[in-house]
Design a protein around this motif. Structure first.
Motif, mmCIF file in Angstrom:
data_model
loop_
_atom_site.group_PDB
_atom_site.id
_atom_site.type_symbol
_atom_site.label_atom_id
_atom_site.label_comp_id
_atom_site.label_asym_id
_atom_site.label_seq_id
_atom_site.Cartn_x
_atom_site.Cartn_y
_atom_site.Cartn_z
ATOM 1 N N LEU A 279 14.672 -8.075 17.823
ATOM 2 C CA LEU A 279 15.387 -8.092 16.507
ATOM 3 C C LEU A 279 16.440 -9.112 16.325
ATOM 4 O O LEU A 279 16.555 -9.789 15.400
ATOM 5 N N MET A 280 17.070 -9.607 17.474
ATOM 6 C CA MET A 280 17.972 -10.874 17.364
ATOM 7 C C MET A 280 17.202 -11.945 16.983
ATOM 8 O O MET A 280 17.819 -12.734 16.221
ATOM 9 N N VAL A 281 16.272 -12.258 17.775
ATOM 10 C CA VAL A 281 15.469 -13.503 17.436
ATOM 11 C C VAL A 281 14.876 -13.367 16.174
ATOM 12 O O VAL A 281 14.927 -14.443 15.378
ATOM 13 N N LEU A 282 14.410 -12.285 15.582
ATOM 14 C CA LEU A 282 13.604 -12.604 14.501
ATOM 15 C C LEU A 282 14.914 -12.744 13.204
ATOM 16 O O LEU A 282 14.443 -13.408 12.368
ATOM 17 N N ALA A 283 15.858 -11.749 13.333
ATOM 18 C CA ALA A 283 16.956 -12.196 12.488
ATOM 19 C C ALA A 283 17.315 -13.589 12.401
ATOM 20 O O ALA A 283 17.805 -14.075 11.508
ATOM 21 N N GLY A 284 17.713 -13.978 13.744
ATOM 22 C CA GLY A 284 18.481 -15.247 14.033
ATOM 23 C C GLY A 284 17.694 -16.421 13.470
ATOM 24 O O GLY A 284 18.190 -17.378 12.871
ATOM 25 N N VAL A 285 16.483 -16.503 13.751
ATOM 26 C CA VAL A 285 15.430 -17.495 13.506
ATOM 27 C C VAL A 285 15.123 -17.475 12.078
ATOM 28 O O VAL A 285 15.240 -18.457 11.322
ATOM 29 N N THR A 286 15.149 -16.363 11.210
ATOM 30 C CA THR A 286 15.050 -16.365 10.070
ATOM 31 C C THR A 286 16.148 -16.831 9.285
ATOM 32 O O THR A 286 16.034 -17.538 8.168
ATOM 33 N N ALA A 287 17.285 -16.460 9.557
ATOM 34 C CA ALA A 287 18.706 -16.843 9.156
ATOM 35 C C ALA A 287 18.631 -18.550 9.413
ATOM 36 O O ALA A 287 19.131 -19.257 8.461
ATOM 37 N N PHE A 288 18.252 -18.881 10.593
ATOM 38 C CA PHE A 288 18.212 -20.436 10.956
ATOM 39 C C PHE A 288 17.431 -21.213 9.811
ATOM 40 O O PHE A 288 17.780 -22.260 9.496
ATOM 41 N N THR A 289 16.282 -20.691 9.473
ATOM 42 C CA THR A 289 15.455 -21.769 8.430
ATOM 43 C C THR A 289 16.098 -21.644 7.046
ATOM 44 O O THR A 289 15.760 -22.412 6.458
ATOM 45 N N LEU A 290 16.902 -20.611 6.668
ATOM 46 C CA LEU A 290 17.685 -20.811 5.477
ATOM 47 C C LEU A 290 18.986 -21.480 5.432
ATOM 48 O O LEU A 290 19.206 -22.339 4.420
ATOM 49 N N TYR A 291 19.797 -21.756 6.613
ATOM 50 C CA TYR A 291 21.007 -22.432 6.463
ATOM 51 C C TYR A 291 20.713 -23.793 7.393
ATOM 52 O O TYR A 291 21.426 -24.599 6.763
ATOM 53 N N ALA A 292 19.793 -24.179 8.003
ATOM 54 C CA ALA A 292 19.529 -25.352 8.472
ATOM 55 C C ALA A 292 18.400 -26.095 8.173
ATOM 56 O O ALA A 292 18.296 -27.482 8.464
ATOM 57 N N LEU A 293 17.515 -25.501 7.751
ATOM 58 C CA LEU A 293 16.239 -26.242 6.983
ATOM 59 C C LEU A 293 16.295 -26.479 5.345
ATOM 60 O O LEU A 293 16.841 -25.551 4.743
ATOM 61 N N LYS A 294 16.038 -27.597 4.990
ATOM 62 C CA LYS A 294 15.712 -27.810 3.394
ATOM 63 C C LYS A 294 14.645 -26.875 2.904
ATOM 64 O O LYS A 294 13.697 -26.551 3.855
ATOM 65 N N PRO A 295 14.737 -26.382 1.648
ATOM 66 C CA PRO A 295 13.520 -25.415 1.102
ATOM 67 C C PRO A 295 12.195 -26.117 1.432
ATOM 68 O O PRO A 295 11.180 -25.420 1.815
ATOM 69 N N GLU A 296 11.845 -27.402 1.388
ATOM 70 C CA GLU A 296 10.517 -28.190 1.349
ATOM 71 C C GLU A 296 10.427 -28.010 2.905
ATOM 72 O O GLU A 296 9.028 -28.263 3.313
ATOM 73 N N ARG B 211 14.423 -36.239 13.498
ATOM 74 C CA ARG B 211 15.626 -36.311 12.653
ATOM 75 C C ARG B 211 16.013 -34.962 12.040
ATOM 76 O O ARG B 211 17.046 -34.799 11.940
ATOM 77 N N ILE B 212 15.034 -34.111 11.880
ATOM 78 C CA ILE B 212 15.319 -32.880 11.047
ATOM 79 C C ILE B 212 15.969 -32.082 12.299
ATOM 80 O O ILE B 212 17.020 -31.109 12.054
ATOM 81 N N ALA B 213 15.734 -32.095 13.292
ATOM 82 C CA ALA B 213 16.098 -31.181 14.486
ATOM 83 C C ALA B 213 17.414 -31.556 14.629
ATOM 84 O O ALA B 213 18.472 -30.827 15.085
ATOM 85 N N HIS B 214 17.710 -32.790 14.667
ATOM 86 C CA HIS B 214 19.163 -33.441 14.660
ATOM 87 C C HIS B 214 20.013 -32.977 13.775
ATOM 88 O O HIS B 214 21.111 -32.454 13.995
ATOM 89 N N ARG B 215 19.688 -33.098 12.393
ATOM 90 C CA ARG B 215 20.200 -32.768 11.473
ATOM 91 C C ARG B 215 20.538 -30.992 11.346
ATOM 92 O O ARG B 215 21.677 -30.475 11.249
ATOM 93 N N ALA B 216 19.551 -30.559 11.977
ATOM 94 C CA ALA B 216 19.774 -28.803 12.009
ATOM 95 C C ALA B 216 20.577 -28.447 13.165
ATOM 96 O O ALA B 216 21.501 -27.636 13.130
ATOM 97 N N LEU B 217 20.676 -29.346 14.256
ATOM 98 C CA LEU B 217 21.635 -29.082 15.363
ATOM 99 C C LEU B 217 23.321 -29.318 14.727
ATOM 100 O O LEU B 217 24.056 -28.599 15.116
#
Length: 312
Positions: free
Chosen positions: A19-36, A191-197
């Motif tokens: 559950l923690m991986v599921l919630a955490g990865v989902t949250a990550f896609t929202l705050y660390a990745l751009k919509p596209e 570059r995306i991974a670096h920005r996400a970090l």
């Protein structure tokens, strides 16, 4: 006694991690990745979310059976259905379990809807998984604490677990982003991974602050201010000290990621010399994920120990 509780501990550990991986990865896609970037192969969510939510349902169901079996002193296969029904319908643990099963079922539907309605489904997936994590509090010591102290302890424990999920999900997301073969990683992906970090370091700092604060509240609620001798004298105390040591090690690794390894990756991108920078990050992620999984195993074990033992 530990051997009797082994199925309960193993299932609790697997459910926490799931559950923690599921919630955490989902949250990550929202705050660390751009919509596209969210629906791309960069960090695919649909299939992992489907697998993890299905696994969550199975583990939660098995967890209730294992809990009843441990209470009755029987094997998993000999757990009494009528006793299971009684606990589900007449106890706080049972009510929490029902809410969890409904929440994970909603997460499963949201996972299936990610292809058709990715934006809305992602928020439903995050919200339902967060509710499922919150219900795990009632299977530990916080669920047994009474009065206003119990309410504070439960709220603190929920925040503690959700903050931990953000951190653990971030580690899982970066493991996916950074452990793909170099040949499969484009310059844009790095570059995306670096920005996400860099983005994660800000969110991760907040998560760590909440983990420390709520960890203190939880410890004070359970044990007051224990004497060091008391901690070393009880199994609970020894396991808690190991957990704190591993958490401190994770803090050191996270600091190295933030202040040294991430800037090194940024410089390596500009100089087109990625191999060395990626190797350092990958080694750090292996150590950090190993520590995180060990902590979850300890948390699953600590929750089965009696408070009488906890107080030494």
């Amino acid at each position: 006694e530990d051997m009797d509780n082994l199925p309960v501990i193993a299932i609790r550990f697997a459910l926490y991690a799931d559950l923690m991986v599921l919630a955490g990865v989902t949250a990550f896609t929202l705050y660390a990745l751009k919509p596209e970037e969210r629906g791309t192969a960069l960090l695919p969510l649909a299939k992992p979310a489907l697998i993890l939510s299905l696994l969550g349902l199975l583990l939660s169901g098995a967890g209730m059976i294992a809990l009843v079996a441990a209470m009755m002193g029987t094997s998993l296969w000999a757990a009494d259905a009528s006793v299971i029904g009684e606990i589900v319908t007449q106890s706080a643990i049972g009510s929490a379990w029902v809410v969890r099963m409904v929440a994970v079922a909603i997460a499963l539907v949201a996972a299936l809807a990610l292809g058709r309605s990715p934006h809305l489904a992602r928020y439903w997936l995050l919200a339902s998984t967060a509710v499922a994590i919150a219900t795990l509090v009632w299977t530990g010591h916080a669920g047994a604490t009474e009065g206003w102290t119990g309410t504070l302890h439960r709220l603190s424990d929920i925040v503690h677990m959700l903050a931990a999920a953000v951190w653990i999900g971030g580690i899982a997301a970066f493991a996916w982003l950074l452990f793909q073969p170099m040949a499969h990683q484009s310059d844009a992906q790095i570059r995306i991974a670096h920005r996400a970090l860099e983005q994660f370091s800000r969110v991760g700092t907040l998560a760590v602050g909440l983990i420390v604060l709520t960890g203190l509240i939880n410890s004070l609620s359970l044990m007051g201010l224990p004497h060091p001798d008391t901690l070393f004298a009880s199994r609970y105390g020894k396991l808690l000290l190991i957990k704190l040591g591993l958490f401190a090690a994770m803090l050191v690794l996270a600091s190295a990621n933030c202040w040294r390894l991430t800037p090194t990756l940024g410089a390596a991108i500009e100089q087109d010399d990625l191999a060395h920078a990626l190797r350092g990050l990958r080694q750090s992620l292996v150590l950090e994920s190993s520590a995180a999984l060990t902590i979850l195993a300890l948390v699953a074990w600590l929750g089965t120990l009696e408070l009488a033992i906890a107080k030494g």
